[in-house]
Design an enzyme around this catalytic site. Structure first.
Site, PDB file in Angstrom:
ATOM      1  N   LYS A  35       0.845  -1.214   0.000  1.00 33.82           N
ATOM      2  CA  LYS A  35       0.000   0.000   0.000  1.00 33.82           C
ATOM      3  C   LYS A  35       0.875   1.257   0.000  1.00 33.82           C
ATOM      4  O   LYS A  35       2.090   1.180   0.261  1.00 33.82           O
ATOM      5  CB  LYS A  35      -0.899  -0.018   1.243  1.00 33.82           C
ATOM      6  N   TYR A 244      16.194  30.793   6.863  1.00 35.60           N
ATOM      7  CA  TYR A 244      15.024  31.574   7.283  1.00 35.60           C
ATOM      8  C   TYR A 244      15.029  31.804   8.784  1.00 35.60           C
ATOM      9  O   TYR A 244      15.301  30.890   9.573  1.00 35.60           O
ATOM     10  CB  TYR A 244      13.739  30.820   6.931  1.00 35.60           C
TER      11      TYR A 244
HETATM   12  C1  LIG Z   1      -0.336  -1.773   6.895  1.00 35.70           C
HETATM   13  C2  LIG Z   1      -0.958  -3.063   7.261  1.00 35.70           C
HETATM   14  C3  LIG Z   1      -0.198  -4.247   7.319  1.00 35.70           C
HETATM   15  C4  LIG Z   1       1.304  -4.238   7.260  1.00 35.70           C
HETATM   16  O1  LIG Z   1       1.772  -3.799   8.521  1.00 35.70           O
HETATM   17  P1  LIG Z   1       3.328  -3.620   8.837  1.00 35.70           P
HETATM   18  O2  LIG Z   1       3.343  -3.180  10.263  1.00 35.70           O
HETATM   19  O3  LIG Z   1       3.809  -2.556   7.912  1.00 35.70           O
HETATM   20  O4  LIG Z   1       3.979  -4.919   8.614  1.00 35.70           O
HETATM   21  C5  LIG Z   1      -0.863  -5.449   7.500  1.00 35.70           C
HETATM   22  N1  LIG Z   1      -2.214  -5.482   7.666  1.00 35.70           N
HETATM   23  C6  LIG Z   1      -2.977  -4.359   7.651  1.00 35.70           C
HETATM   24  C7  LIG Z   1      -4.433  -4.462   7.850  1.00 35.70           C
HETATM   25  C8  LIG Z   1      -2.371  -3.121   7.463  1.00 35.70           C
HETATM   26  O5  LIG Z   1      -3.122  -2.005   7.470  1.00 35.70           O
END
Ligand SMILES: *Cc1c(COP(=O)(O)O)cnc(C)c1O
Length: 348
Positions: A35, A244
């Site tokens: 994702k 700045y």
């Molecule tokens: C983001 C996510 C993961 C992966 O989690 P990590 O801590 O990055 O390994 C797995 N399951 C769900 C539902 C997530 O939202």
């Protein structure tokens, strides 16, 4: 060229996936969470490298991300969508063969009405109160849902980065209770859950951050390497200021290099007072003055010559080192990196 160079080490990515895969028994499948553009590192390249290494199931947050992964991978690998089946997703789910993780009775109805017979998984809430069906909702729907043979029943853990937290055992117990005797493949563990041991693994694990070199997978190999070119450098005298707001004043003659990145490139402004960049040989060079949108002043007084570039992420400093400076997490550092870097791939 004045943009920074973000090198994605696909060899390290694949090694991290294999290392996490080897933490569970051979019967447990290890998926990959890609994702948010593969945690900011480029979902297309990440997914292709992991598919070549043997990953067969991928997870994304929203259907649009799933569509991009399908285009990258072609038919075959299973692409699961955490947000489930939202209004407007039907066509994408159908045409690109995405598998929604159904989060509510409403989503279940939408799915079976719009796409009867199309595959789906179920997401249960075991205490995080973020996504998934509550125990009472699931009790009402479970028989009908299981008849339709979901591909997966999953839940997500709230405190898996803290193995001793009592929430972990609580969620494990809830998940076991809500799924007992259903004979459907199950998944509870992300990176943190994988590290907590076999009772958390079920049939499938879903690592994200560990693949990309972040905590809680302490043994992960770093995947993101970031180097920023020096545009110019100058000597300033004691009493002169940098950047700045005149927030930093030289106490003695100082050589300041101006580098070509800033907060618009994910080097957050809050990092300014704490951050060092690294010159060849691992020599730290502290940031001076405020981080601008596109530029940062760095103290190179102690270097023998002006460096061509300075390292932000690499062997000297990782995403969790940066995160620790401003009380955030490696996930946020990675997903903030932004679109302005020249991206290079290493390996795989
Ligand atoms: C983001 C996510 C993961 C992966 O989690 P990590 O801590 O990055 O390994 C797995 N399951 C769900 C539902 C997530 O939202």
């Amino acid at each position: 060229m004045s943009s920074g160079t973000l090198t994605i080490d696909l060899e390290a990515l694949v090694a991290n996936w294999r290392a996490l895969d080897s933490r569970s028994s051979a019967q447990v499948e290890t998926a990959a969470v890609v994702k948010a553009d593969g945690y900011g590192l480029g979902a297309t390249q990440v997914a292709r490298a992991l598919a070549r290494a043997g990953a067969r199931r991928f997870f994304v947050a929203i259907a649009e991300e799933g569509a991009a992964i399908r285009q990258a991978l072609g038919p075959g690998p299973e692409i699961n969508v955490f947000s489930g089946h939202m209004p407007g997703d039907t066509e994408m789910i159908h045409d690109l063969q995405l598998v929604p993780m159904i989060n509510s009775i409403d989503q279940m109805l939408r799915h079976v009405e719009a796409l009867p017979g199309a595959p789906f998984g179920v997401q249960l809430d075991t205490g995080m109160n973020r996504l998934g069906m509550e125990p009472n909702e699931w009790a009402a729907l479970q028989d009908i849902a299981v008849q339709q043979r979901p591909t997966l029943i999953m839940s997500h853990m709230a405190c898996a980065d803290a193995p001793d937290h009592p929430m972990n055992a609580h969620q494990l117990r809830m998940f076991n209770e809500m799924t007992a005797g259903l004979n459907v493949p199950r998944s509870l563990a992300a990176t943190g859950g994988i590290l907590m041991g076999p009772e958390y693994h079920f049939e499938l694990t879903r690592p994200g951050i560990g693949l990309y070199g972040g905590l809680p997978f302490a043994e992960a190999r770093p995947v993101a390497h970031l180097s920023i070119p020096v545009i110019q450098s100058r000597w300033i005298s004691a009493g002169e200021t940098v950047g700045y707001g005149n927030t930093w004043t030289a106490q003695q003659d100082t050589r300041i290099a101006t580098i070509a990145a800033g907060y618009a490139d994910g080097i957050m402004r809050l990092l300014g007072p704490w951050l060092s960049l690294y010159a060849a040989g691992g020599v730290p060079c502290p940031v001076r003055g405020r981080i601008s949108m596109d530029l940062i002043g760095v103290d190179i007084t102690h270097l023998p010559e002006e460096p061509a570039a300075l390292e932000v992420l690499g062997m000297n400093q990782g995403v969790d080192d940066l995160a620790g400076l401003i009380d955030t997490i490696g996930y946020e550092i990675l997903t903030s990196l932004g679109g302005r870097y020249a991206r290079r791939l290493h390996g795989a």
